[in-house]
Design an enzyme around this catalytic site. Sequence first.
Site, mmCIF file in Angstrom:
data_model
loop_
_atom_site.group_PDB
_atom_site.id
_atom_site.type_symbol
_atom_site.label_atom_id
_atom_site.label_comp_id
_atom_site.label_asym_id
_atom_site.label_seq_id
_atom_site.Cartn_x
_atom_site.Cartn_y
_atom_site.Cartn_z
ATOM 1 C CB SER A 127 30.053 143.721 -1.171
ATOM 2 O OG SER A 127 30.913 143.888 -0.077
ATOM 3 C CE1 TYR A 152 25.943 141.766 2.128
ATOM 4 C CE2 TYR A 152 28.272 141.697 2.695
ATOM 5 C CZ TYR A 152 27.220 142.317 2.064
ATOM 6 O OH TYR A 152 27.434 143.466 1.356
ATOM 7 C CE LYS A 156 25.400 142.056 -1.593
ATOM 8 N NZ LYS A 156 24.214 142.632 -2.246
HETATM 9 C C1 UD1 Z 1 31.284 144.951 5.913
HETATM 10 C C2 UD1 Z 1 31.541 144.192 4.657
HETATM 11 C C3 UD1 Z 1 30.971 144.889 3.463
HETATM 12 C C4 UD1 Z 1 29.525 145.139 3.687
HETATM 13 C C5 UD1 Z 1 29.361 145.983 4.926
HETATM 14 C C6 UD1 Z 1 27.873 146.181 5.112
HETATM 15 C C7 UD1 Z 1 33.568 142.900 4.666
HETATM 16 C C8 UD1 Z 1 35.029 142.919 4.352
HETATM 17 N N1 UD1 Z 1 32.962 144.043 4.425
HETATM 18 O O1 UD1 Z 1 32.152 146.045 5.916
HETATM 19 O O2 UD1 Z 1 31.088 144.101 2.326
HETATM 20 O O3 UD1 Z 1 28.962 145.755 2.567
HETATM 21 O O4 UD1 Z 1 29.942 145.317 6.044
HETATM 22 O O5 UD1 Z 1 27.466 146.332 6.402
HETATM 23 O O6 UD1 Z 1 33.005 141.929 5.073
HETATM 24 N N2 UD1 Z 1 34.585 148.985 13.554
HETATM 25 C C9 UD1 Z 1 34.906 149.311 14.857
HETATM 26 N N3 UD1 Z 1 33.894 149.559 15.733
HETATM 27 C C10 UD1 Z 1 32.583 149.467 15.385
HETATM 28 C C11 UD1 Z 1 32.246 149.135 14.048
HETATM 29 C C12 UD1 Z 1 33.282 148.884 13.159
HETATM 30 O O7 UD1 Z 1 36.087 149.384 15.209
HETATM 31 O O8 UD1 Z 1 31.713 149.684 16.241
HETATM 32 C C13 UD1 Z 1 35.668 148.723 12.585
HETATM 33 C C14 UD1 Z 1 35.625 147.309 12.049
HETATM 34 O O9 UD1 Z 1 36.356 146.452 12.884
HETATM 35 C C15 UD1 Z 1 36.251 147.498 10.679
HETATM 36 C C16 UD1 Z 1 35.876 148.923 10.272
HETATM 37 O O10 UD1 Z 1 35.493 149.570 11.492
HETATM 38 O O11 UD1 Z 1 37.641 147.418 10.781
HETATM 39 C C17 UD1 Z 1 34.713 148.972 9.305
HETATM 40 O O12 UD1 Z 1 33.655 148.160 9.810
HETATM 41 P P1 UD1 Z 1 32.167 148.223 9.219
HETATM 42 O O13 UD1 Z 1 31.741 149.644 9.092
HETATM 43 O O14 UD1 Z 1 31.333 147.297 10.023
HETATM 44 O O15 UD1 Z 1 32.300 147.677 7.724
HETATM 45 P P2 UD1 Z 1 33.044 146.363 7.178
HETATM 46 O O16 UD1 Z 1 32.971 145.266 8.159
HETATM 47 O O17 UD1 Z 1 34.365 146.768 6.643
#
Ligand code: UD1
Length: 344
Positions: A127, A152, A156
């Site tokens: 990841s 997590y 990795k």
């Molecule tokens: C994270 C992990 C990634 C992992 C993945 C699996 C990190 C950097 N990345 O990705 O390695 O494989 O989870 O689940 O740790 N967001 C919102 N509202 C929501 C959900 C998300 O605003 O309800 C935003 C988050 O703040 C973020 C972006 O969307 O900025 C992506 O979030 P998400 O889809 O959860 O993935 P990551 O956290 O980037």
Amino acid sequence: MAKDQILVTGGAGYIGSHTVVELQASDYPVVIVDNFANSDRRVLDRIEAISGVRPEFVEADCTDMTAMRKLFDDFDIKCIINFAADKAVGESVKEPVKYYRNNLVTLMNLLDMMREHGTKGLVFSSSCTVYGEPDENPVAENTPIKRATSPYGNTKQICEEMIADVVASGVGLNAVMLRYFNPIGAHPSGIIGELPNGVPNCLVPFMTQAAIGARDVLSVFGNDYNTPDGYCIRDFIDVVDLAKAHVAAVERVLDDKNSAQVEVFNLGTGKGVSVMELITAFERATGVKVPYKIAPRRNGDVEKVWGDPSKANDILGWRAETPIEETLRNAWNWQLKLRERGII
Ligand code: UD1
């Protein structure tokens, strides 16, 4: 000549199921091992519906060594793609031992079985989380690894190190570690896609569930980041594009020219897209409004990360091809299908 048999651990899951379809399209015989911890046995029927071939299937937990030994005795496995792992960043902070046990013991069992049975190729799901909050973007494979920000992420990093150590020990293993950025979307058929248990953690499943009315409103976590529009930036990669990279990786590890080698590849688009840009792209692509509100930052979120995929482009001959609008239309189509089936 029949192609080599590929074991796909976690093959009923989101990325696993899309990868099985692509392997079958390239005529690889597949054995899936899954315990349905975060998936559904009907996925096996759906894979068959897309490809016309039912993969072999063993229901087992990869941390169960006895079950793994039987699996390796029963099948002539030449290569493993290891998807079987827990992956929720937030949950890993609350239940670290569960993450260390599942993710590390699974890999240790597989590595032991590979040595016992002379299995040559390993493709490992890693990841972009290993880069933590990078000093510069895009990140390349030689960008320094930062201390993991979650258990997590740490699993990795440890798994990557364990694989490198085992390759270096001279057991004749070839390994490819694939660092995924943010996989999104669904198969264009609408037959398989992402179906998290309960409330989705990830952005796109939450967004499509909010858009269809299954959730009140999408909370957008933070609008005061140090980015051009104030929202977090990610590298959103189409899940079918991602799946195709695994076929290239399998070919690489099965090629005798790459003996006793460990390689790492970023799998991303090379482009950073902000959370708000993604929401806007979804609305443009589907004509459907996303109900959202701005909420406080989420603990542990990285501000911005996107990857340089040129190594995968050059060496694996792979590139992300699907335009983001098409990916988001596929995600929406999948959501509509879930509604039709009364699942969401
Ligand atoms: C994270 C992990 C990634 C992992 C993945 C699996 C990190 C950097 N990345 O990705 O390695 O494989 O989870 O689940 O740790 N967001 C919102 N509202 C929501 C959900 C998300 O605003 O309800 C935003 C988050 O703040 C973020 C972006 O969307 O900025 C992506 O979030 P998400 O889809 O959860 O993935 P990551 O956290 O980037």
